[in-house]
Design a protein around this motif. Structure first.
Motif, short mmCIF file in Angstrom:
data_model
loop_
_atom_site.label_atom_id
_atom_site.label_comp_id
_atom_site.label_asym_id
_atom_site.label_seq_id
_atom_site.Cartn_x
_atom_site.Cartn_y
_atom_site.Cartn_z
N ARG A 66 1.28 51.34 50.93
CA ARG A 66 0.20 51.01 49.88
C ARG A 66 -0.51 52.22 49.38
N THR A 67 -0.56 53.39 50.29
CA THR A 67 -1.31 54.60 49.81
C THR A 67 -0.42 55.49 48.75
N VAL A 68 -0.48 55.48 47.62
CA VAL A 68 0.19 56.09 46.62
C VAL A 68 -0.73 56.89 45.76
N ASP A 69 -0.25 58.37 45.66
CA ASP A 69 -0.90 59.17 44.95
C ASP A 69 -0.12 59.91 43.84
N THR A 70 -0.48 60.80 42.88
CA THR A 70 0.46 61.45 42.19
C THR A 70 0.19 63.19 42.24
N ILE A 71 1.27 63.87 41.94
CA ILE A 71 1.04 65.21 41.60
C ILE A 71 1.68 65.45 40.33
N SER A 72 0.99 66.35 39.30
CA SER A 72 1.58 66.53 37.99
C SER A 72 1.75 67.91 37.84
N VAL A 73 3.21 68.22 37.68
CA VAL A 73 3.69 69.45 37.42
C VAL A 73 4.30 69.65 36.07
N LYS A 74 4.06 70.64 35.58
CA LYS A 74 4.64 71.04 34.53
C LYS A 74 5.59 72.11 34.52
N SER A 75 6.80 72.12 34.15
CA SER A 75 7.76 73.22 34.25
C SER A 75 8.17 73.65 32.85
N TYR A 76 8.35 74.88 32.68
CA TYR A 76 8.58 75.68 31.30
C TYR A 76 9.61 76.65 31.51
N HIS A 77 10.03 77.37 30.45
CA HIS A 77 10.65 78.53 30.35
C HIS A 77 9.63 79.52 30.08
#
Ligand SMILES: O=P(O)(O)OC[C@H]1O[C@H](OP(=O)(O)OP(=O)(O)O)[C@H](O)[C@@H]1O
Ligand code: HPA
Ligand SMILES: [Mg+2]
Length: 175
Positions: A66-77
């Motif tokens: 029930r414990t759900v979190d997020t990590i936001s990762v941006k990948s680029y050249h």
């Protein structure tokens, strides 16, 4: 003409339906069930946005987390000309620090690993977390602890949230 140009239209990508991602995500949950460090349980699930959110939701449901979190990762050249372009990744939003610690007991889920840059960064931040993806390309495989389906490096995976049903011409057209 390169072999890429001689491929038929349906061979250029791996098209995943909602049904398929549901089945493959459930297969991932099945593989991870009971593999957490504390009596087999996972403390929390973290989705790597945005692609990891649908698989993470399905795995969280199957494993009753029930414990759900997020990590936001941006990948680029990055880099100058095409020759010295490198893949880089940066964190745009972190999960709760108290929840994460060093990642022990936390399952971090993404839809796929390709170059491995996204997971490399996540692993640096949370070395004890378990990193899991539904699909994996060979270059990224060393970065992932558990995955379901391997896909060749030159295949582009199309996810259902990026597609819509539309008419296609038959392979043998009228002229
Ligand atoms: O192994 P890598 O080469 O780092 O690539 C894999 C990452 O790339 C895609 O996300 P993207 O950054 O395109 O963002 P999105 O999930 O928001 O679509 C995919 O969902 C993975 O997170
Ligand atoms: O094959 C892919 N499909 C969708 N998104 C991606 N991001 C990196 N590789 C891919
Ligand atoms: Mg992503």
């Amino acid at each position: 003409m390169s072999s890429k140009d001689t491929r038929l239209p349906h061979e250029k990508g791996f098209h995943i339906s909602w049904d398929q991602i549901h089945r493959d995500s459930r297969a991932l949950a099945w593989r991870l069930d009971g593999k957490g460090p504390d009596d087999g349980a996972w403390r929390a699930i973290v989705a790597i946005t945005r692609g990891g959110m649908a698989p993470a939701m399905i795995v969280a449901r199957e494993l009753d987390v029930r414990t759900v979190d997020t990590i936001s990762v941006k990948s680029y050249h990055s880099g100058g000309g095409a020759a010295d372009q490198r893949r880089e990744a940066e964190v745009l939003k972190s999960p709760d620090a108290d929840l994460m610690g060093d990642g022990t007991g936390v399952l971090i889920i993404d839809d796929l690993v390709d170059s491995g840059k996204t997971l490399e960064l996540v692993r640096e931040l949370y070395p004890n977390a378990h990193l899991a993806t539904v699909y994996a390309k060979p270059q990224g495989e060393p970065q992932v602890d558990t995955f379901i389906t391997g896909v060749s490096q030159d295949t582009w995976i199309f996810f259902p949230w990026d597609m819509a049903l539309q008419y296609v011409e038959p392979y043998r057209g009228k002229d």
